[in-house]
Scaffold this active site. Structure first.
Site, short mmCIF file in Angstrom:
data_model
loop_
_atom_site.label_atom_id
_atom_site.label_comp_id
_atom_site.label_asym_id
_atom_site.label_seq_id
_atom_site.Cartn_x
_atom_site.Cartn_y
_atom_site.Cartn_z
N ARG A 33 0.84 -1.21 0.00
CA ARG A 33 0.00 0.00 0.00
C ARG A 33 0.86 1.25 0.00
NH1 ARG A 33 -2.82 -0.14 5.99
NH2 ARG A 33 -1.06 -1.12 7.07
N VAL A 59 -5.36 -2.96 -0.23
CA VAL A 59 -6.48 -3.91 -0.38
C VAL A 59 -7.77 -3.43 0.27
CG1 VAL A 59 -4.95 -5.92 -0.62
CG2 VAL A 59 -5.92 -5.37 1.62
N ASN A 85 -2.51 -12.12 1.11
CA ASN A 85 -1.71 -12.20 2.34
C ASN A 85 -1.93 -11.02 3.28
OD1 ASN A 85 0.90 -12.91 3.96
ND2 ASN A 85 1.25 -10.83 3.20
N TYR A 152 -10.49 -10.26 14.09
CA TYR A 152 -9.50 -11.06 13.36
C TYR A 152 -10.04 -12.47 13.11
CZ TYR A 152 -4.95 -13.08 12.12
OH TYR A 152 -3.92 -13.72 11.47
N VAL A 184 4.38 -16.86 13.60
CA VAL A 184 5.58 -16.48 12.86
C VAL A 184 6.13 -15.14 13.37
CG1 VAL A 184 6.47 -15.97 10.55
CG2 VAL A 184 4.66 -17.67 10.83
N THR A 186 7.03 -11.91 12.96
CA THR A 186 6.85 -10.74 12.09
C THR A 186 6.35 -9.63 12.99
OG1 THR A 186 4.53 -11.28 11.72
CG2 THR A 186 6.12 -12.19 10.14
P1 NDP Z 1 2.70 -8.23 9.18
O1 NDP Z 1 1.90 -7.36 10.07
O2 NDP Z 1 4.12 -8.42 9.48
O3 NDP Z 1 2.54 -7.73 7.67
C1 NDP Z 1 1.27 -7.43 7.18
C2 NDP Z 1 1.39 -6.97 5.75
O4 NDP Z 1 0.06 -6.63 5.30
C3 NDP Z 1 2.23 -5.70 5.60
O5 NDP Z 1 2.90 -5.74 4.37
C4 NDP Z 1 1.19 -4.60 5.59
O6 NDP Z 1 1.57 -3.44 4.92
C5 NDP Z 1 0.12 -5.32 4.79
N1 NDP Z 1 -1.17 -4.64 4.87
C6 NDP Z 1 -1.94 -4.37 5.94
N2 NDP Z 1 -3.03 -3.69 5.56
C7 NDP Z 1 -2.95 -3.53 4.21
C8 NDP Z 1 -3.76 -2.91 3.23
N3 NDP Z 1 -4.90 -2.28 3.53
N4 NDP Z 1 -3.37 -2.98 1.93
C9 NDP Z 1 -2.24 -3.59 1.60
N5 NDP Z 1 -1.40 -4.17 2.47
C10 NDP Z 1 -1.76 -4.14 3.77
O7 NDP Z 1 1.94 -9.62 9.16
P2 NDP Z 1 2.45 -11.11 8.84
O8 NDP Z 1 3.46 -11.09 7.79
O9 NDP Z 1 2.73 -11.76 10.13
O10 NDP Z 1 1.08 -11.74 8.31
C11 NDP Z 1 0.88 -12.12 6.96
C12 NDP Z 1 -0.37 -12.96 6.91
O11 NDP Z 1 -0.23 -14.11 7.75
C13 NDP Z 1 -1.63 -12.24 7.41
O12 NDP Z 1 -2.73 -12.60 6.61
C14 NDP Z 1 -1.80 -12.78 8.82
O13 NDP Z 1 -3.13 -12.70 9.26
C15 NDP Z 1 -1.32 -14.21 8.63
N6 NDP Z 1 -0.93 -14.86 9.86
C16 NDP Z 1 0.19 -14.46 10.55
C17 NDP Z 1 0.57 -15.10 11.71
C18 NDP Z 1 1.81 -14.71 12.46
O14 NDP Z 1 2.07 -15.33 13.50
N7 NDP Z 1 2.59 -13.74 12.01
C19 NDP Z 1 -0.23 -16.20 12.27
C20 NDP Z 1 -1.38 -16.57 11.49
C21 NDP Z 1 -1.69 -15.91 10.32
P3 NDP Z 1 2.22 -2.14 5.70
O15 NDP Z 1 3.69 -2.42 5.83
O16 NDP Z 1 1.89 -1.00 4.81
O17 NDP Z 1 1.54 -2.06 7.04
#
Ligand code: NDP
Length: 228
Positions: A33, A59, A85, A152, A184, A186
């Protein structure tokens, strides 16, 4: 060469999915974004020799999705793989959660994937090939008790419903699946999480590159089917 779009590709699991797919010779559109953060992330992978193109994509904004889809389909011809994602984690129970995060959570975690699927699925059906991967969560599993924060868990359960329902209407070689990446390390998962981003990205990359006889309309963790 196959072409993939990863939403929220600028960091975390999404970034690692971008890396993993491009290492497999797939051209990756790294959705972000923030234009600047997307370009920075794409540059990092380009330095590693990967074929990655940054795409500005918020998104939670349907117009942004339309614009990104038009850019990809008009300039690059088609999309083979869509990884939904991007997500946010609004904290709290249904009565505790901050009001503005209710809509933001629904727009990002649920409407975003719906509009992204609508933007790309028709061309996949026309082509007779597609892999849609919904990055869900164990917190969205009824079987595991929907144990996460309310918005969530509810939006991830609904994302799983999208997977199951959409799969009913797809031709044989267009597939859609959900996965839980596990806990994970992150920004979302925090530093104490048990898994690396490589481990978190593995099942998504596997689902994105399923063979023609691979599954569809299922939910996975560690490449194993799990219950909804
Ligand atoms: P992060 O918070 O580290 O990253 C989230 C990403 O989503 C970032 O790139 C963020 O962008 C982006 N994002 C958020 N809102 C928007 C938007 N409106 N438009 C575009 N991009 C957006 O999360 P994770 O990498 O940990 O998570 C990735 C996926 O895995 C998610 O779907 C999460 O629900 C799922 N998940 C993660 C777990 C974990 O333990 N980490 C466990 C279970 C599921 P920006 O940098 O701009 O904020």
């Amino acid at each position: 060469m196959k072409q993939a779009l990863v939403t929220g590709g600028n960091r975390g699991i999404g970034f690692e999915i971008c890396r993993g797919l491009s290492k497999k010779g797939i051209k990756v559109f790294l959705g972000s974004r923030s234009k600047a953060l997307g370009e920075e992330a794409a540059e990092q992978l380009q330095k590693e020799g990967e074929k990655v193109v940054p795409i500005t994509l918020n998104v939670s904004n349907p117009r942004s999705i339309q614009q990104a889809a038009a850019q990809i389909l008009n300039e690059y011809g088609s999309l083979d793989i869509l990884i939904n994602n991007a997500a946010i984690l609004p904290e709290g129970s249904l009565i505790e959660v901050e009001e503005k995060l209710i809509l933001e959570g629904v727009e990002t975690n649920l409407l975003g994937p719906i509009y992204c699927i609508r933007a790309f699925l028709p061309s996949m059906i026309e082509k007779g090939y597609g892999r849609i991967v919904n990055v869900s969560s164990g917190w969205g599993s009824f079987h595991e008790g929907l144990q996460g924060p309310a918005i969530y868990s509810i939006t991830k359960a609904a994302l799983n419903a999208i997977t199951l329902n959409t799969a009913l209407h797809l031709p044989q070689n267009v597939k859609i699946n959900s996965l839980c990446p596990g806990w994970v390390r992150t920004r979302m998962g925090g530093p104490s999480a048990l898994r690396s981003v490589e481990e978190g990205a593995d099942t998504a990359i596997w689902l994105a590159t399923l063979p023609d006889n691979g599954p569809s309309g299922k939910f996975f963790r560690d490449r194993q089917e799990i219950a909804w």
